[in-house]
Design an enzyme around this catalytic site. Structure first.
Site, mmCIF file in Angstrom:
data_model
loop_
_atom_site.group_PDB
_atom_site.id
_atom_site.type_symbol
_atom_site.label_atom_id
_atom_site.label_comp_id
_atom_site.label_asym_id
_atom_site.label_seq_id
_atom_site.Cartn_x
_atom_site.Cartn_y
_atom_site.Cartn_z
ATOM 1 N N ILE A 1 1.180 -1.299 -0.390
ATOM 2 C CA ILE A 1 -0.032 0.451 -0.291
ATOM 3 C C ILE A 1 0.767 1.345 0.069
ATOM 4 C CG2 ILE A 1 0.031 0.665 2.527
ATOM 5 C CD1 ILE A 1 -3.017 0.745 1.957
ATOM 6 N N HIS B 1 9.235 -9.785 0.891
ATOM 7 C CA HIS B 1 8.709 -8.090 0.271
ATOM 8 C C HIS B 1 9.835 -8.345 -0.765
ATOM 9 C CE1 HIS B 1 7.442 -4.494 3.026
ATOM 10 N NE2 HIS B 1 8.970 -6.236 4.572
ATOM 11 N N HIS C 1 6.243 -12.335 6.279
ATOM 12 C CA HIS C 1 6.268 -12.012 4.810
ATOM 13 C C HIS C 1 7.674 -11.476 4.222
ATOM 14 C CE1 HIS C 1 5.820 -7.984 7.355
ATOM 15 N NE2 HIS C 1 6.488 -7.537 6.375
#
Ligand code: AMP
Length: 114
Positions: free
Chosen positions: A32, A102, A100
């Site tokens: 985002i 990137h 997570h």
């Protein structure tokens, strides 16, 4: 809402996100607040707070599967050259405690470090 819950809500469809890859075990979305021209996040559907804990609790196979999903996401999005980053712990900049990877890409020329 806690930062930790954000990715679970995205997985469950309760928060909108632009999905760029999905299989049985992972989703990938557009970040985002992108830090590169292309900035994707590869997120396991099973919660593990941080990569070192994922290794200890789930094992190297699941860590390998996460990186396999990152490469599949890159290929599905026609990325040939990219950087994979995992922030492990708040001191390294981890803000969402749902492991997570990137994917950073799209620079015009060599990717800047840092
Ligand atoms: P980290 O700092 O490694 O924990 O990375 C968390 C990333 O999640 C940051 O790059 C944020 O911009 C991103 N992020 C937070 N909320 C959302 C959201 N709702 N949709 C997409 N990306 C998000």
């Amino acid at each position: 809402m806690s930062e930790e819950g954000i990715f679970q809500k995205i997985i469950d469809g309760e928060i909108p996100a632009e999905r760029v890859y999905e299989d049985d075990d992972f989703i990938a979305i557009k970040d985002i607040a992108p830090k590169a021209p292309v900035h994707l996040l590869v997120i396991p559907k099973t919660l593990s707070p941080r990569l070192d804990e994922m290794l200890d609790v789930q094992g190297a196979g699941d860590v390998g599967a996460l990186f396999e999903a990152a490469v599949k996401t890159a290929r599905a999005n026609e990325l040939e050259d990219y950087r994979l980053v995992v922030n492990v712990g708040p001191g390294a900049g981890q803000e969402v405690f749902h492991t997570h990877v990137h994917i950073l890409a799209g620079w015009d020329g060599p990717a800047p470090l840092g």
